[in-house]
Scaffold this motif. Sequence first.
Motif: not given
Length: 250
Positions: A163, A175-177, A179-182, A206
Amino acid sequence: MRIVSAAPSVTTILTEIGAEEDIVAATDYCDIQIDVIIGGWASQVDMELIKSLKPDIVFTVDQLQRNIADDLRESGIPVFHTEPNTIDEFLESIPKIGEQVGRKYEANKLKSKLETRIRRLQKQTEEFDDQPVIYCEEWPEPPMVAGNWIPEIVNVVGGKYPYNKTGQRSRKIKYDEVVESKPDYVVLHYCGWEKDNMTTFAKRGWDIDAEIAVVDDDLFNQPSPKLVEGIKQLALLVWGKEKIDIERLY
């Protein structure tokens, strides 16, 4: 000496090196019992009160307190200002603070002790094969992912932090960033947030498959010995007492 501490981190360091009796005023956020309170954090301090105390030195920290330091200096009051953004910068600030109050020897001992604890903990986590992704959120509205020394903290405990880079300031994140990082872990350490951290995060909705934990913001946000305690707490959160041998840190 007559010391005014406008930063909780400095108050903690001064207490650790035995200079707490010289502190004549501190902030609401400082962990010290004291009669004179100069206000809150950053620009929330009472400048006129500080000046009226005629201190021998005022300690300020972070770029958010640059204006305070400049104002006090223009008034003829000695100020020692630091802006640590990494673990090394925080550690190096300790003897510099100690030197200002005639406690450099004690400060060097404290620095060495903290360095040893960090090194010993990292030596343990380097033995683990897994590298969990850890998301650390410093502020909820808008969501801000933590920066400064947090990427290093995550690295010390054997995790990944996709990050921010070490030394970068906290920033807004979508949010998308996240989530994509899992992320495997979500750590909430809201600085000065008066509401329940977990409830605040849950209301956002989220959809993240991760273990969520709340950590005292002092342990993550304060460049003081409390930061090393925060590293230990994060290691225990991720790996548990079964894998982290606390006695090996001391």
